[in-house]
Design a protein around this motif. Structure first.
Motif, PDB file in Angstrom:
ATOM      1  N   PRO A   1      60.099 -42.433 -13.604  1.00 58.68           N
ATOM      2  CA  PRO A   1      59.566 -41.469 -14.572  1.00 58.68           C
ATOM      3  C   PRO A   1      60.702 -40.825 -15.369  1.00 58.68           C
ATOM      4  CG  PRO A   1      59.556 -40.541 -12.370  1.00 58.68           C
ATOM      5  CD  PRO A   1      59.989 -41.962 -12.215  1.00 58.68           C
ATOM      6  N   PRO A   2      60.375 -40.120 -16.465  1.00 57.26           N
ATOM      7  CA  PRO A   2      61.417 -39.532 -17.333  1.00 57.26           C
ATOM      8  C   PRO A   2      62.404 -38.628 -16.604  1.00 57.26           C
ATOM      9  CG  PRO A   2      59.297 -39.471 -18.424  1.00 57.26           C
ATOM     10  CD  PRO A   2      59.027 -39.937 -17.023  1.00 57.26           C
ATOM     11  N   LEU A   3      61.897 -37.799 -15.663  1.00 56.45           N
ATOM     12  CA  LEU A   3      62.782 -36.882 -14.947  1.00 56.45           C
ATOM     13  C   LEU A   3      63.840 -37.645 -14.161  1.00 56.45           C
ATOM     14  CD1 LEU A   3      63.009 -33.758 -14.443  1.00 56.45           C
ATOM     15  CD2 LEU A   3      61.896 -34.193 -12.264  1.00 56.45           C
ATOM     16  N   LEU A   4      63.420 -38.678 -13.444  1.00 56.44           N
ATOM     17  CA  LEU A   4      64.361 -39.479 -12.664  1.00 56.44           C
ATOM     18  C   LEU A   4      65.261 -40.303 -13.579  1.00 56.44           C
ATOM     19  CD1 LEU A   4      65.464 -40.570 -10.035  1.00 56.44           C
ATOM     20  CD2 LEU A   4      63.498 -42.101  -9.869  1.00 56.44           C
ATOM     21  N   LYS A   5      64.709 -40.789 -14.664  1.00 55.28           N
ATOM     22  CA  LYS A   5      65.494 -41.586 -15.620  1.00 55.28           C
ATOM     23  C   LYS A   5      66.683 -40.796 -16.151  1.00 55.28           C
ATOM     24  CE  LYS A   5      65.097 -44.120 -20.002  1.00 55.28           C
ATOM     25  NZ  LYS A   5      66.154 -43.346 -20.705  1.00 55.28           N
ATOM     26  N   SER A   6      66.480 -39.499 -16.407  1.00 58.99           N
ATOM     27  CA  SER A   6      67.586 -38.681 -16.916  1.00 58.99           C
ATOM     28  C   SER A   6      68.706 -38.570 -15.883  1.00 58.99           C
ATOM     29  CB  SER A   6      67.077 -37.292 -17.306  1.00 58.99           C
ATOM     30  OG  SER A   6      66.613 -36.573 -16.180  1.00 58.99           O
ATOM     31  N   ARG A   7      68.341 -38.492 -14.607  1.00 58.54           N
ATOM     32  CA  ARG A   7      69.358 -38.472 -13.547  1.00 58.54           C
ATOM     33  C   ARG A   7      70.154 -39.769 -13.538  1.00 58.54           C
ATOM     34  NH1 ARG A   7      66.623 -36.025  -8.004  1.00 58.54           N
ATOM     35  NH2 ARG A   7      65.734 -34.132  -8.914  1.00 58.54           N
ATOM     36  N   LEU A   8      69.442 -40.865 -13.663  1.00 62.75           N
ATOM     37  CA  LEU A   8      70.079 -42.177 -13.578  1.00 62.75           C
ATOM     38  C   LEU A   8      70.952 -42.438 -14.801  1.00 62.75           C
ATOM     39  CD1 LEU A   8      67.098 -44.247 -12.150  1.00 62.75           C
ATOM     40  CD2 LEU A   8      68.840 -42.901 -10.949  1.00 62.75           C
ATOM     41  N   ASP A   9      70.499 -41.989 -15.956  1.00 57.48           N
ATOM     42  CA  ASP A   9      71.316 -42.159 -17.164  1.00 57.48           C
ATOM     43  C   ASP A   9      72.618 -41.377 -17.051  1.00 57.48           C
ATOM     44  OD1 ASP A   9      69.437 -43.822 -18.281  1.00 57.48           O
ATOM     45  OD2 ASP A   9      68.465 -42.247 -19.474  1.00 57.48           O
ATOM     46  N   LYS A  10      72.553 -40.210 -16.388  1.00 59.44           N
ATOM     47  CA  LYS A  10      73.771 -39.430 -16.168  1.00 59.44           C
ATOM     48  C   LYS A  10      74.704 -40.172 -15.201  1.00 59.44           C
ATOM     49  CE  LYS A  10      74.746 -35.969 -17.524  1.00 59.44           C
ATOM     50  NZ  LYS A  10      75.634 -35.493 -18.627  1.00 59.44           N
ATOM     51  N   ALA A  11      74.135 -40.785 -14.161  1.00 54.62           N
ATOM     52  CA  ALA A  11      74.945 -41.580 -13.229  1.00 54.62           C
ATOM     53  C   ALA A  11      75.573 -42.769 -13.949  1.00 54.62           C
ATOM     54  CB  ALA A  11      74.080 -42.062 -12.071  1.00 54.62           C
ATOM     55  N   ILE A  12      74.809 -43.428 -14.805  1.00 51.31           N
ATOM     56  CA  ILE A  12      75.329 -44.577 -15.561  1.00 51.31           C
ATOM     57  C   ILE A  12      76.448 -44.130 -16.501  1.00 51.31           C
ATOM     58  CG2 ILE A  12      74.732 -46.275 -17.339  1.00 51.31           C
ATOM     59  CD1 ILE A  12      71.927 -46.420 -16.060  1.00 51.31           C
ATOM     60  N   GLU A  13      76.277 -42.948 -17.097  1.00 47.35           N
ATOM     61  CA  GLU A  13      77.319 -42.405 -17.984  1.00 47.35           C
ATOM     62  C   GLU A  13      78.644 -42.271 -17.242  1.00 47.35           C
ATOM     63  OE1 GLU A  13      78.377 -38.017 -19.787  1.00 47.35           O
ATOM     64  OE2 GLU A  13      76.257 -38.620 -19.772  1.00 47.35           O
TER      65      GLU A  13
END
Length: 341
Positions: A182-194
Motif C-alpha cells: 500500500p502507499p504508506l508502506l511504499k513510501s518506507r520502501l522508497d526511502k530505503a531504496i534511496e
C-alpha cells in the motif's frame, strides 16, 4: 524568574542525557519540556513587559491574550476535529481515525473548564470535588502539553543528518491487504531504496511477519516490490517472523550479525520507516541493543495527526513509569495546593 530557572534545569538535564544517548525518551522529553516551557514563559514575560511600556502597548497585549491566543487555540482544535473527517473519507472508518477528533474535543472542554474552576475556586462546590476535578483536568492538560513535547523531540531527532555509510538497511513492514504494498508502506520502501542507491554495497533486511488478516508476510510483499525496483535478490535478506516493532529490530539484528562477515567491526545499520514512526523505532532499537539510526519517509498531512497520537499513546504505555510519575506529580501538586497555610 523561578520558572525560567526551572525550564533551564530541565534543558540542561535533557542535554546531558542526550549527549550520552540521543535515543533516550527521558532525555528527549526533558529537553523538549524545558525548551517549550521556557519559550512560553519568556513569551508571557515579554507581553507583560510590553504592557508596562504604554497604554497603546497594553491594548496590544490585551488583544493578543484575549483575541489572538483564543483564535489560535480554536483553530488548532478545529483542525484536529476536521482532520478525523478527512481521515475517515480517505482511509475508512475506524477507532484510530477518531483519535484526532477526540483530542480536539478534549482540548475544547478541558482548557476552559480548568481555567473556569481556578477562577471560581472551591467556594461553590465541596473541596473534595473541586480537588478531584482539578486533578483530572491538570493531568489532562499536562499530558496534552507533553504530546507537544513529544512532537518537538520527534522532529528534533529526525533533523540530525545521517552521513555514515550504511552496511545494512532494515525496511520495516506495515499492514498489507494483498501481495502489493500500500502507499504508506511504499513510501518506507522508497526511502530505503534511496539510501540503498547511496550505499550500493549495503543489504536490505525486509522485516515483517504475516498477520491473521494478511495473505502473505509483509517481508514477502516488501521483497517483491524491491525486486520490481531492480534491487538484486542477493542484496535482500528476509525476516518474516516478527509481529511487533521490537521483534522487527530483534530478529533483524540476529539476521544481520549472522550475515556480517567482518566480525572485528560493528556494521553500520539504518532502518527505514515513516517519519512519525522514526522516534519510537529508535527507542525500540535501543531496547533491542542494536546500534542503528532511523530515516523517515514523508507521510500525507491528513494521516499525521492520528498516527502521531497513536505513537504517543504507545510510548506512554511502553514507558509506564513515566506515565505514573506524571500522574503522581499532578496529585502531589493538588494535595500541596489544598493544604492550609
Amino acid at each position: 524568574m523561578p520558572l525560567v530557572i526551572i525550564s533551564c534545569v530541565f534543558i540542561v538535564i535533557g542535554v546531558l542525557i542526550l549527549l550520552k544517548e540521543r535515543r533516550s525518551f527521558l532525555g528527549g522529553m526533558s529537553f523538549a519540556f524545558g525548551g517549550l516551557f521556557l519559550t512560553f514563559t519568556l513569551l508571557i514575560m515579554g507581553l507583560l513587559k510590553i504592557g508596562e511600556i504604554s497604554a497603546s502597548s497594553s491594548t496590544l497585549v490585551i488583544m493578543i491574550v484575549y483575541a489572538l491566543f483564543p483564535l489560535l487555540f480554536l483553530g488548532v482544535c478545529a483542525f484536529f476535529i476536521f482532520n478525523t473527517h478527512t481521515m475517515q473519507t480517505k482511509e475508512g472508518r475506524s477507532v484510530t481515525a477518531k483519535l484526532s477528533a477526540l483530542l480536539g474535543i478534549n482540548l475544547l472542554i478541558a482548557v476552559p473548564a480548568f481555567f473556569y474552576l481556578l477562577s471560581m475556586g472551591s467556594s461553590n462546590i465541596p473541596v473534595w470535588l473541586f480537588s478531584i476535578l482539578i486533578f483530572l483536568l491538570l493531568s489532562d492538560l499536562l499530558f496534552s502539553f507533553l504530546f507537544t513535547c513529544y512532537l518537538f523531540y520527534s522532529w528534533m531527532y529526525q533533523m540530525i543528518p545521517i552521513k555514515k555509510k550504511a552496511d545494512y538497511i532494515i525496511a520495516l513492514g506495515s499492514g498489507i491487504r494483498s501481495e502489493e504494498v500500500p502507499p504508506l508502506l511504499k513510501s518506507r520502501l522508497d526511502k530505503a531504496i534511496e539510501y540503498y542507491h547511496k550505499n550500493p554495497t549495503a543489504k536490505i533486511v525486509v522485516s515483517g511477519g504475516q498477520g491473521a488478516d494478511e495473505p502473505v508476510s509483509e517481508a514477502f510483499a516488501i521483497k517483491k516490490y524491491l525486486l520490481s525496483q531492480q534491487i538484486p535478490d542477493v542484496q535482500i535478506l528476509m525476516e518474516d517472523q516478527s509481529t511487533t516493532t521490537f521483534e522487527n529490530m530483534t530478529f533483524s539484528k540476529e539476521i544481520i550479525f549472522e550475515d556480517w562477515k567482518n566480525k572485528d567491526q560493528i556494521p553500520t545499520i539504518l532502518f527505514s520507516t515513516n517519519n512519525y514512526h522514526v522516534l519510537r523505532g529508535a527507542l525500540y532499537v535501543r531496547k533491542a541493543h542494536l546500534k542503528a539510526e532511523g530515516v523517515g519517509a514523508p507521510t500525507a498531512l491528513y494521516f499525521l495527526p492520528t498516527a502521531l497520537i497513536r505513537e504517543y499513546i504507545a510510548l506512554l504505555t511502553q514507558y509506564k513509569w513515566f506515565t505514573v510519575s506524571m500522574i503522581l506529580v499532578c496529585l502531589a501538586f493538588v494535595i500541596i495546593s489544598a493544604l492550609p497555610y
